[in-house]
Design a protein around this motif. Structure first.
Motif, PDB file in Angstrom:
ATOM      1  N   THR B  49       0.763  -1.135   0.118  1.00  0.00           N
ATOM      2  CA  THR B  49      -0.006   0.038  -0.014  1.00  0.00           C
ATOM      3  C   THR B  49       1.001   1.284  -0.001  1.00  0.00           C
ATOM      4  O   THR B  49       0.853   2.264  -0.864  1.00  0.00           O
ATOM      5  CB  THR B  49      -0.960  -0.028   1.316  1.00  0.00           C
ATOM      6  N   VAL B  50       1.945   1.251   0.862  1.00  0.00           N
ATOM      7  CA  VAL B  50       2.824   2.598   1.008  1.00  0.00           C
ATOM      8  C   VAL B  50       3.449   2.790  -0.466  1.00  0.00           C
ATOM      9  O   VAL B  50       3.651   3.778  -0.704  1.00  0.00           O
ATOM     10  CB  VAL B  50       3.576   2.483   2.237  1.00  0.00           C
ATOM     11  N   TRP B  51       3.847   1.599  -0.898  1.00  0.00           N
ATOM     12  CA  TRP B  51       4.892   1.492  -2.021  1.00  0.00           C
ATOM     13  C   TRP B  51       3.981   2.155  -3.347  1.00  0.00           C
ATOM     14  O   TRP B  51       4.348   3.029  -4.075  1.00  0.00           O
ATOM     15  CB  TRP B  51       5.509   0.296  -2.344  1.00  0.00           C
ATOM     16  N   THR B  53       0.963   3.907  -3.068  1.00  0.00           N
ATOM     17  CA  THR B  53       0.504   5.234  -3.097  1.00  0.00           C
ATOM     18  C   THR B  53       1.735   6.273  -2.720  1.00  0.00           C
ATOM     19  O   THR B  53       1.441   7.558  -3.005  1.00  0.00           O
ATOM     20  CB  THR B  53      -0.532   5.357  -1.857  1.00  0.00           C
ATOM     21  N   ASN B  54       2.647   5.782  -2.438  1.00  0.00           N
ATOM     22  CA  ASN B  54       3.745   6.503  -2.160  1.00  0.00           C
ATOM     23  C   ASN B  54       3.556   7.788  -1.187  1.00  0.00           C
ATOM     24  O   ASN B  54       3.948   9.075  -1.212  1.00  0.00           O
ATOM     25  CB  ASN B  54       4.446   7.278  -3.415  1.00  0.00           C
ATOM     26  N   GLU B  55       2.721   7.569  -0.148  1.00  0.00           N
ATOM     27  CA  GLU B  55       2.179   8.340   0.681  1.00  0.00           C
ATOM     28  C   GLU B  55       2.439   7.937   2.443  1.00  0.00           C
ATOM     29  O   GLU B  55       2.266   6.549   2.578  1.00  0.00           O
ATOM     30  CB  GLU B  55       0.671   8.955   0.529  1.00  0.00           C
ATOM     31  N   ILE B  56       2.453   8.795   3.201  1.00  0.00           N
ATOM     32  CA  ILE B  56       2.797   8.500   4.506  1.00  0.00           C
ATOM     33  C   ILE B  56       1.341   8.151   5.193  1.00  0.00           C
ATOM     34  O   ILE B  56       0.476   8.807   5.007  1.00  0.00           O
ATOM     35  CB  ILE B  56       3.389   9.177   5.413  1.00  0.00           C
ATOM     36  N   ILE B  57       1.259   6.826   5.853  1.00  0.00           N
ATOM     37  CA  ILE B  57       0.164   6.396   6.450  1.00  0.00           C
ATOM     38  C   ILE B  57       0.095   7.141   7.694  1.00  0.00           C
ATOM     39  O   ILE B  57       1.151   6.924   8.757  1.00  0.00           O
ATOM     40  CB  ILE B  57      -0.096   4.942   6.540  1.00  0.00           C
ATOM     41  N   GLU B  80       2.984   6.764  12.406  1.00  0.00           N
ATOM     42  CA  GLU B  80       3.143   7.186  10.960  1.00  0.00           C
ATOM     43  C   GLU B  80       3.907   6.102  10.327  1.00  0.00           C
ATOM     44  O   GLU B  80       5.040   6.040  10.701  1.00  0.00           O
ATOM     45  CB  GLU B  80       3.974   8.600  11.019  1.00  0.00           C
ATOM     46  N   ASP B  82       5.889   5.410   6.944  1.00  0.00           N
ATOM     47  CA  ASP B  82       6.506   5.784   5.513  1.00  0.00           C
ATOM     48  C   ASP B  82       6.963   4.683   4.762  1.00  0.00           C
ATOM     49  O   ASP B  82       7.052   3.427   5.441  1.00  0.00           O
ATOM     50  CB  ASP B  82       7.430   6.955   5.551  1.00  0.00           C
ATOM     51  N   LEU B  83       7.677   4.845   3.768  1.00  0.00           N
ATOM     52  CA  LEU B  83       8.136   3.518   3.034  1.00  0.00           C
ATOM     53  C   LEU B  83       9.278   2.618   3.816  1.00  0.00           C
ATOM     54  O   LEU B  83       9.349   1.624   3.769  1.00  0.00           O
ATOM     55  CB  LEU B  83       8.644   3.954   1.622  1.00  0.00           C
ATOM     56  N   ALA B  86       7.712   0.853   6.317  1.00  0.00           N
ATOM     57  CA  ALA B  86       6.875  -0.384   5.814  1.00  0.00           C
ATOM     58  C   ALA B  86       8.098  -1.399   5.236  1.00  0.00           C
ATOM     59  O   ALA B  86       7.617  -2.527   5.678  1.00  0.00           O
ATOM     60  CB  ALA B  86       6.062   0.188   4.768  1.00  0.00           C
TER      61      ALA B  86
END
Lengths: 148, 527
Positions: B49-51, B53-57, B80, B82-83, B86
């Motif tokens: 998911t993070v990879w 969308t390239n956004e911080i969850i 938080e 980030d990639l 993750a």
């Protein structure tokens, strides 16, 4: 190894162990209303367990304390805590859905059933702390003797 | 939302282990395998998911919004991811899963296994918590969960003197390091009144006091301890040989990364962002000089990679040699992070960070493989003394092959994964300062010497001790095989992985536009 304690200590322990236990249960169950909570109350009850262990000796304790039961109860305390945290998972982890939506735990603030999942979590933590501390002290008391 | 399950699953596994172990003898082992496998699947999903969308969850515990009602600052614990986080979560769950499968065969002769599996799951939980959290006190709690589980696991074989000795040493120095970290957090909280990392970053940039600098020093000092940097690496060289090998694989591959270098990178880049403070300095506003921190880290990194690798050459104990090699490899990772701070915002800095992140993943896989190989040797031959071992290749051809792959990968031979990450670190350090690159290459020369020495114990003439050795059972071979396949596949696609995963991860960690802070700020703005 029997108990080295005399009659006075044993009789006093008989009298005080229930009192300590009741006071600990009070601290746990009123964790959301008065100072104290799961850890403090659990440690208090564990104090009663340690008094039992010291006053009556290791042989008496061996008959009364079941290792698997205490270990399973400690796991159960953790599981109840986790389950209370997961109740509101529809919104977020640890969302206090019992307080926001009920059923029983959303009473008038200041009463016993008023803080959503907090009383449940305090009971779970109290159970975990009590069983954990008693098992740890009991295991140390049972540890191989000094020389053997 | 799948993120909370990253913590819920291992927690559930650990709490239910005492009950499950009452139900059946073999059940607890399969239960640990199932739980860690499911955690791996969750981590893979989050990483994807993070990879993608390239956004911080940003996940808030307890509500859907981190901001308190009627105030405009965060009051809740936020996670938080980030990639970088993750990616580490994925690595942790992958290696943890393999280590648990390996334990099925390796720990068969030990007692108290329900405690062992509980502790392994708790260790995994602590590391996962560290890499997802965005709250500095939550970070400390997970750091302690990880540390205490690893103290107990190092001393797990408490009938051996070395287990107890290493456990006590690790526990004493580790608790001291943890208390430094707690002191740093207390100072930050006292000064700025918040514990949320991204909000703390704003507060520190508004008013960078001496307290913030002292707190940073305490945090970095404590975390260098946890990562095994050189003046304070001695616990590592004792703890890794004394622990059961499946635990050494997790300690060396994961614990010193998640609780050490990951946390250093997170605190430097997310709380004390070098870009933010350089920006403030251009306006002559008070700011923290992050170059000092960069040079401190580079200094310890150079010391670590020289001393760690050089000490590996003179060891006669196989696991102690691998432990010192881990110290040396931590040096490379810290060199990458240090240059990432010094050369912040330039191509060299970004490459260095990407190299450091890449090397964290690679070293986790390679060192896990090497410790599992060492575990097989101890399990089958009964010694880890290199002077007594020789000519294992004939009796244990598969294990020997696995070792050769692992040793070649850690030195950095081209078709394997260690090459690309080390190359990026060399390249970026040469771009920044050629002397640092020269030091890094000297470290690799020592590392080459050390692993050549171990190679001779596998090849060469067969010694007395190894006559009855045979290959271990399948549950021990399978995790090693998976690691070898991962190492070779990652080695065949080095630049693709670097461009697709490591560079974006470095960019998200570097957060040139303050993305980590903005992920929280967008809740405050109400947008």
């Amino acid at each position: 190894m029997g108990s080295d304690m005399g009659l006075i200590v044993k009789t006093m322990a008989r009298a005080t162990i229930p009192l300590i236990g009741i006071f600990g249960a009070y601290v746990i169950s009123h964790g959301h209303l008065t100072p104290g909570g799961g850890f403090q109350g659990g440690a208090t009850i564990a104090g009663a367990g340690i008094l039992f262990l010291i006053a009556f000796g290791i042989n008496e304790a061996k008959e009364k304390i079941n290792k698997s039961l205490y270990s399973a109860l400690e796991g159960l305390g953790g599981l109840v805590f986790l389950a209370a945290g997961m109740l509101g998972l529809g919104v977020a982890f640890f969302y206090n859905t019992l307080w926001h939506n009920g059923p029983i735990f959303n009473g008038e603030p200041g009463t016993l059933l008023s803080a959503g999942y907090l009383p449940i979590m305090n009971l779970a933590v109290g159970l975990k702390v009590y069983t954990g501390l008693v098992s740890a002290v009991f295991a140390m008391a049972l540890f191989r003797r000094w020389r053997k | 939302m799948t993120l909370p399950f990253l913590v819920i699953l291992p927690l559930f596994g650990a709490f239910s282990m005492p009950i499950v172990s009452l139900l059946g003898k073999k059940l607890k082992e399969y239960w640990a395998v199932i739980i860690s496998g499911a955690t791996f699947a969750v981590a893979a999903k989050i990483f994807y998911t993070v990879w993608k969308t390239n956004e911080i969850i940003l996940y808030t515990l307890g509500s859907d919004n981190p901001i308190g009602r009627g105030v405009n600052f965060p009051i809740r614990i936020v996670w938080e991811v980030d990639l970088f986080g993750a990616l580490l979560a994925l690595t942790i769950t992958f290696v943890g899963f393999l280590a648990i499968i390996y334990s099925l065969g390796y720990m068969k002769h030990d007692t108290g296994l329900e405690k062992y599996y509980t502790l392994v799951l708790v260790l995994e939980l602590g590391m996962l918590g560290i890499v997802v959290t965005g709250d500095i006190f939550n970070f400390y709690v997970f750091l302690e969960i990880m540390s205490i589980a690893s103290y107990a696991l190092v001393a797990f074989r408490n009938d051996t003197w070395e287990g107890i000795e290493a456990g006590i040493k690790y526990m004493f120095v580790g608790s001291l390091a943890s208390s430094f970290i707690l002191l740093g957090i207390a100072l930050l909280y006292g000064q700025y009144g918040t514990l949320t990392m991204s909000y703390l970053a704003i507060k520190i940039a508004e008013n960078p006091t001496l307290v913030a600098k002292v707190a940073l020093a305490f945090l970095i000092g404590g975390l260098l301890f946890k990562s095994g940097a050189v003046p304070v690496h001695m616990w590592l060289a004792d703890a890794h040989p004394a622990a059961p090998s499946s635990i050494s694989a997790m300690l060396s591959g994961l614990v010193i990364k998640a609780g050490g270098v990951y946390a250093i990178a997170r605190i430097i880049f997310s709380i004390f962002n070098p870009g933010l403070h350089t920006y403030l300095r251009t306006f002559n506003a008070p700011a923290i000089n992050m170059d000092v921190i960069g040079w401190v880290i580079v200094f310890f990194a150079c010391l670590t990679l020289l001393v760690g690798n050089a000490m590996a050459v003179v060891q006669t104990d196989m696991k102690r040699l691998f432990a010192f090699s881990s110290v040396g490899q931590i040096g490379y990772i810290m060199l990458g992070i240090g240059i990432g701070v010094l050369a912040y915002g330039t191509r060299a800095g970004e490459l260095a960070l990407a190299g450091a992140i890449y090397h964290i993943v690679n070293h986790a896989l390679i060192k896990a493989l090497l410790f599992l190989v060492a575990g097989v040797v101890i399990h089958e031959v009964g010694t880890k003394n290199l002077n007594e071992l020789s000519g294992l290749a004939k009796r244990m051809p598969l294990t020997t092959f696995f070792f050769i792959i692992g040793a070649a990968a850690i030195i950095g031979l081209p078709p394997l994964n260690g090459f690309a990450s080390k190359w990026i670190i060399y390249e970026s350090s040469a771009m920044y300062n050629p002397i640092l690159a020269a030091i890094a290459v000297v470290g690799t020369v020592f590392s080459l010497a050390a692993y050549t020495k171990v190679l001779f114990t596998f090849l060469g003439k067969e010694s007395e001790r190894v006559r009855d050795a045979k290959e271990p059972e399948k549950s021990m071979l399978l995790p090693m095989l998976i690691l070898v396949v991962a190492i070779i596949v990652m080695g065949l696609l080095p630049w693709q992985i670097s461009d697709k995963i490591m560079i974006p991860a470095a960019k998200m960690l570097e957060q040139l536009n303050g993305e980590y802070i903005l992920a929280l700020l967008k809740f405050i703005g109400g947008a």
